[in-house]
Design an enzyme around this catalytic site. Structure first.
Site, PDB file in Angstrom:
ATOM      1  N   CYS A   1       0.837  -1.204   0.000  1.00  0.00           N
ATOM      2  CA  CYS A   1       0.000   0.000   0.000  1.00  0.00           C
ATOM      3  C   CYS A   1       0.874   1.257   0.000  1.00  0.00           C
ATOM      4  O   CYS A   1       1.495   1.570  -1.007  1.00  0.00           O
ATOM      5  CB  CYS A   1      -0.977  -0.033   1.167  1.00  0.00           C
ATOM      6  SG  CYS A   1      -2.340   1.144   1.028  1.00  0.00           S
TER       7      CYS A   1
ATOM      8  N   HIS B   1      -3.450  -5.542   1.281  1.00  0.00           N
ATOM      9  CA  HIS B   1      -2.700  -5.732   2.525  1.00  0.00           C
ATOM     10  C   HIS B   1      -2.597  -7.210   2.922  1.00  0.00           C
ATOM     11  O   HIS B   1      -3.442  -7.710   3.667  1.00  0.00           O
ATOM     12  CB  HIS B   1      -3.380  -4.965   3.660  1.00  0.00           C
ATOM     13  CG  HIS B   1      -3.160  -3.503   3.628  1.00  0.00           C
ATOM     14  ND1 HIS B   1      -2.197  -2.869   4.388  1.00  0.00           N
ATOM     15  CD2 HIS B   1      -3.780  -2.524   2.930  1.00  0.00           C
ATOM     16  CE1 HIS B   1      -2.245  -1.567   4.161  1.00  0.00           C
ATOM     17  NE2 HIS B   1      -3.194  -1.326   3.281  1.00  0.00           N
TER      18      HIS B   1
ATOM     19  N   GLU C   1      -0.684  -8.535   5.061  1.00  0.00           N
ATOM     20  CA  GLU C   1      -0.457  -8.683   6.505  1.00  0.00           C
ATOM     21  C   GLU C   1      -1.761  -8.748   7.287  1.00  0.00           C
ATOM     22  O   GLU C   1      -1.774  -9.162   8.458  1.00  0.00           O
ATOM     23  CB  GLU C   1       0.440  -7.556   7.035  1.00  0.00           C
ATOM     24  CG  GLU C   1      -0.232  -6.214   7.254  1.00  0.00           C
ATOM     25  CD  GLU C   1      -0.393  -5.389   5.995  1.00  0.00           C
ATOM     26  OE1 GLU C   1      -0.590  -4.170   6.130  1.00  0.00           O
ATOM     27  OE2 GLU C   1      -0.335  -5.947   4.870  1.00  0.00           O
TER      28      GLU C   1
END
Length: 209
Positions: free
Chosen positions: A84, A183, A185
């Site tokens: 991002c 994302h 994560e």
């Protein structure tokens, strides 16, 4: 394996990145003023709003001392993942082609999307951004298509920002630097509804092996 996760003023996803990386090895935060990457085997430039996105997203963070070391690390073949805002930083630093512009509808988006990898693998990963529309001149888009540098595309109907050619993630020519707008994560724990993001970190770990 040692993972280094950069931390800028305004970052907000570095702790999540550390947790995700920690599932595959040892993970350490690297403050943006440090030039020493601490012997990291892979670097993650995380999401957030580095320097409050003043000027434009990633434009100030790319001048941080740590980014000079990241550029050297990448030039030596070290694996680097920009997520991002980290994707924006890598583009601003010239480590990846193209640019990330304001979303087509000029609205912040926060939703789960489906991605398709270069190998056809389908992943479910969330996005949350206001400047995620990937853009490059047509000749550059043609070039990265021909070189196989498009790592991920949004699945049909899942492009949340108007990115050119549904591009969600790109690599450099050498293949060791990856920028991704979604994302991963936030998709490493079953409690979040998907563990597909872990595959991206595993791929990065494999690049170093």
């Amino acid at each position: 394996m040692i993972w280094g996760v950069l931390q800028f003023p305004g970052s907000c996803d570095e702790r999540d990145a550390v947790r995700a990386c920690g599932l595959l090895g040892e993970a350490r935060l690297i403050w943006h003023e440090q030039r020493n990457l601490g012997g990291a085997d892979a670097i993650v430039v995380p999401g957030g709003f580095s320097y409050g996105d003043y000027l434009r997203a990633g434009a100030i963070a790319r001048f941080s001392p740590a980014m000079e070391s990241v550029a050297e690390f990448a030039a030596g073949g070290g694996p680097v993942l920009g997520i991002c805002n980290g994707f924006q930083v890598l583009c601003e630093a010239g480590l990846l082609p193209g640019a990330l512009l304001l979303n087509e509808e000029l609205r912040f988006v926060n939703r789960q999307v489906e991605l398709i990898g270069a190998d056809g693998e389908r992943l479910s990963i969330p996005v949350k951004h206001g400047e995620g529309r990937f853009w490059a001149p047509d000749d550059v888009l043609d070039e990265i298509e021909a070189n196989g540098q498009i790592a991920y595309r949004y699945a049909p109907g899942h492009n949340p920002n108007g990115s050119a050619r549904d591009i969600a993630g790109v690599r450099n020519e050498a293949g060791n630097v990856l920028g991704l707008m979604p994302h991963p994560e936030h998709a490493v724990d079953p409690l979040t509804g998907s563990t597909d993001g872990l595959r991206i970190f595993e791929e990065l770990a494999g690049a170093r092996a």
